[in-house]
Design an enzyme around this catalytic site. Structure first.
Site, PDB file in Angstrom:
ATOM      1  N   HIS A  74      94.215  30.146  65.106  1.00  0.00           N
ATOM      2  CA  HIS A  74      93.430  31.301  65.558  1.00  0.00           C
ATOM      3  C   HIS A  74      94.342  32.473  65.873  1.00  0.00           C
ATOM      4  CE1 HIS A  74      94.459  30.740  69.910  1.00  0.00           C
ATOM      5  NE2 HIS A  74      94.521  29.466  69.578  1.00  0.00           N
ATOM      6  N   ASP A  76      92.956  35.077  67.709  1.00  0.00           N
ATOM      7  CA  ASP A  76      92.502  35.699  68.963  1.00  0.00           C
ATOM      8  C   ASP A  76      93.369  35.187  70.114  1.00  0.00           C
ATOM      9  OD1 ASP A  76      91.260  33.141  68.612  1.00  0.00           O
ATOM     10  OD2 ASP A  76      89.824  33.601  70.200  1.00  0.00           O
ATOM     11  N   GLU A 141      88.594  31.279  69.011  1.00  0.00           N
ATOM     12  CA  GLU A 141      88.939  29.962  69.536  1.00  0.00           C
ATOM     13  C   GLU A 141      88.957  30.010  71.044  1.00  0.00           C
ATOM     14  OE1 GLU A 141      91.184  26.411  70.788  1.00  0.00           O
ATOM     15  OE2 GLU A 141      91.712  28.483  71.185  1.00  0.00           O
ATOM     16  N   GLU A 170      98.632  24.695  67.022  1.00  0.00           N
ATOM     17  CA  GLU A 170      98.579  24.955  68.476  1.00  0.00           C
ATOM     18  C   GLU A 170      99.894  24.513  69.128  1.00  0.00           C
ATOM     19  OE1 GLU A 170      96.401  26.451  70.305  1.00  0.00           O
ATOM     20  OE2 GLU A 170      94.448  26.328  69.315  1.00  0.00           O
TER      21      GLU A 170
END
Ligand SMILES: [Zn+2]
Length: 399
Positions: A74, A76, A141, A170
């Protein structure tokens, strides 16, 4: 044409886009600029749903002849908090003492920057992987996650996209790069318990029915006995009562209602359905207990409401994927990472319905904090690990 082989340059370009959920902030545009010279076709579907902001997402694919590897992540980021407390501005990508500062540096623009650099190096030196590589990047996310990964997966699958494996970038490492690969996640469920009593004078409890007594009985049954002792791959299931609310300011009044909320993180001993049944069962039994309610003839009058959708527990059992990744970590930094299922949920819980998925990225220590930052050395190391992983995974062929 210069290819995006430098992860620090890629990351700086991404950090300079203020993409706090739900804003795209230019981040997906910056990604498209990096990916096109590498031979990716790039699409940016926007998803909407009543009551949530429209979200722009990105799906890029570099097609080849062979298996298909998907990188998911992601762009964001969470809000910056108190901007004045940052040593360096949160969207400037300033470097000091070998570290780059900025919101999203580790969670997780940094992971994306490294993956793109890894592909770029492969393209530059070897012409790129034989199979297909795609990037599935959401802008939703850290927010409600409704117009993000779930819809993006459905959208791509409906167009015939199929993946053989996925890696989520991540920040999985607690302290140092190479500590930990996540190969699964616990499930998560939340609920509310509302106990109805009868209001009255604290001096005349026989005329009232104190819901706090009932709620204590029910909460006790949720906390004891333990649900399990953990399994080979997972820590023990744990339930936390996260709030107990009565809202009664008067010491001499027995209130009419009391509520509690709880969250449970469960392992593969359970499914979302069996753990819900267990909790219902415990509460029904406890409602009849007299421990805190002597003299009452009726059971505790309660209601249990499940909140949100459950997150399902999963464990990835794909040796080729796990060995390619952990072998690449070992080859680059000299030690094997732990294979873990700890921590909270991630978008991997949606991807697992399409293909085997593992998670590996940067060091998570500063994520969501003021002064989020990443060591430039870690960016280079992660790029080398991803590069090696891409090569290894494609070489192993589809099992
Ligand atoms: Zn993240």
């Amino acid at each position: 044409m210069t290819l995006p082989t430098d992860p620090a340059a890629n990351l700086a370009a991404l950090i300079r886009c203020a993409s706090v959920t739900p804003a795209e902030g230019g981040a997906l545009g910056a990604l498209a600029t990096m990916l096109k010279p590498l031979g990716f076709s790039v699409e940016r579907p926007v998803f909407s749903e009543d009551g949530t902001p429209d979200i722009e997402n990105l799906y890029a694919r570099r097609s080849g002849n062979g298996p298909h590897l998907m990188f998911a992540g992601h762009t964001d980021v969470v809000p910056v908090g108190d901007e004045a407390s940052w040593t360096h501005p949160p969207f400037a990508a300033e470097v000091a003492k070998g570290e780059m500062f900025g919101r999203g540096a580790v969670d997780m623009k940094g992971g994306i920057a490294c993956f793109i650099a890894a592909v770029a190096r492969h393209v530059e030196s070897k012409g790129g992987p034989k199979g297909s590589v795609s990037l599935l990047i959401t802008g939703d996310e850290e927010g409600p996650a409704i117009n993000g990964t779930i819809k993006l997966l459905e959208w791509a699958a409906a167009r015939g996209e199929k993946w053989d494996a996925s890696i989520v970038g991540e920040p999985t490492n607690p302290d140092a790069l190479g500590d930990m690969i996540k190969i699964g996640r616990r499930g998560s469920l939340s609920g509310s318990i509302i106990v109805n009593g009868r209001q009255g004078h604290a001096a005349y409890p026989q005329l009232a029915d104190n819901p706090v007594r009932g709620l204590m009985t029910l909460a006790d049954a949720l906390l004891h006995p333990v649900f399990d002792k953990g399994t080979k791959d997972f820590q023990a299931t744990n339930l936390e009562v996260t709030s107990i609310d009565v809202g009664n300011p008067a010491t001499n009044v027995i209130p009419a209602k009391a509520t509690a909320i709880f969250n449970i993180r469960f392992n593969d001993t359970w499914t979302a359905e069996t753990i819900q049944a267990e909790i219902h069962n415990r509460l029904d039994k406890a409602a009849k207990r007299k421990k805190y309610r002597t003299g009452k003839t009726t059971a505790v009058d309660y209601e249990l409401v499940w909140r949100d959708r459950p997150s399902h527990v999963f464990l990835t059992r794909d040796d080729r994927l796990i060995e390619a990744l952990s072998g690449s970590v070992k080859a680059v930094i000299g030690r094997k990472p732990a294979l873990s299922t700890s921590g909270g949920t991630s978008d991997a819980r949606f991807i697992k319905d399409y293909c085997p998925v593992v998670e590996f990225g940067l060091v998570g220590k500063t994520m969501h904090m003021v002064d989020e930052r990443v060591a430039l050395a870690d960016l280079e190391t992660l790029t080398q690990i991803y590069r090696r992983f891409i090569e290894d995974w494609f070489e192993r062929g589809v099992s």
